[in-house]
Design an enzyme around this catalytic site. Structure first.
Site, PDB file in Angstrom:
ATOM      1  N   ARG A   9      41.045  48.038  34.817  1.00  0.00           N
ATOM      2  CA  ARG A   9      39.874  48.622  35.469  1.00  0.00           C
ATOM      3  C   ARG A   9      39.512  47.919  36.772  1.00  0.00           C
ATOM      4  O   ARG A   9      38.656  48.385  37.514  1.00  0.00           O
ATOM      5  CB  ARG A   9      38.680  48.592  34.514  1.00  0.00           C
ATOM      6  CG  ARG A   9      38.930  49.451  33.280  1.00  0.00           C
ATOM      7  CD  ARG A   9      37.724  49.547  32.424  1.00  0.00           C
ATOM      8  NE  ARG A   9      36.651  50.195  33.172  1.00  0.00           N
ATOM      9  CZ  ARG A   9      35.435  50.364  32.708  1.00  0.00           C
ATOM     10  NH1 ARG A   9      35.112  49.935  31.531  1.00  0.00           N
ATOM     11  NH2 ARG A   9      34.520  50.966  33.445  1.00  0.00           N
ATOM     12  N   CYS A  10      40.167  46.805  37.051  1.00  0.00           N
ATOM     13  CA  CYS A  10      39.848  45.994  38.229  1.00  0.00           C
ATOM     14  C   CYS A  10      40.827  46.305  39.361  1.00  0.00           C
ATOM     15  O   CYS A  10      42.043  46.222  39.198  1.00  0.00           O
ATOM     16  CB  CYS A  10      39.941  44.516  37.855  1.00  0.00           C
ATOM     17  SG  CYS A  10      39.818  43.393  39.260  1.00  0.00           S
ATOM     18  N   LYS A  11      40.285  46.640  40.520  1.00  0.00           N
ATOM     19  CA  LYS A  11      41.117  46.992  41.672  1.00  0.00           C
ATOM     20  C   LYS A  11      42.030  45.833  42.083  1.00  0.00           C
ATOM     21  O   LYS A  11      43.218  46.026  42.329  1.00  0.00           O
ATOM     22  CB  LYS A  11      40.234  47.407  42.840  1.00  0.00           C
ATOM     23  CG  LYS A  11      41.026  47.799  44.074  1.00  0.00           C
ATOM     24  CD  LYS A  11      40.131  48.199  45.224  1.00  0.00           C
ATOM     25  CE  LYS A  11      40.981  48.559  46.425  1.00  0.00           C
ATOM     26  NZ  LYS A  11      40.217  48.694  47.634  1.00  0.00           N
TER      27      LYS A  11
END
Length: 113
Positions: A9-11
């Protein structure tokens, strides 16, 4: 083998994974929010990073601000907080043998590939 501690979920974590994938080298993805590292594994990561536990904490996370901010914590207590709340662990972390880097910025990863 290369190991990346990853949060999909983390860019920045996705960017880090892309760098690892593009290296063409064999790697393992550890989704550390689902497969929380053991205390031994977390201590090994910290040792490979050569940093104090507090330097691996995401201090802008709500759980940190509400429960730990402005408290005087020992290294062991910081490790306990990360194990109880793996969201607090900075990401991505890429390990190769006994060397590790935090992929912030993701370009840091290129140094160990």
């Amino acid at each position: 083998m290369i190991k990346i501690y990853h949060n999909p979920r983390c860019k920045k974590s996705r960017e880090g994974l892309q760098i690892v994938e593009e290296s063409g080298k064999e790697y393992e993805v550890v989704k550390y929010l689902e497969d929380v590292p053991s205390e031994k594994e977390l201590r090994e990561i910290l040792n490979c990073l050569d940093i104090k536990p507090i330097n691996l904490v995401r201090k802008n996370e709500t759980v940190w601000k509400e429960n730990y901010k402005n408290k005087s914590l020992t290294d062991d207590e910081v490790i306990e907080a990360m194990l109880a709340n793996p969201k607090l662990i900075e990401r991505p972390i890429v390990m190769k043998n006994d060397v590790a880097v935090i992929g912030r910025p993701p370009e840091n990863i290129k140094g160990i590939l």
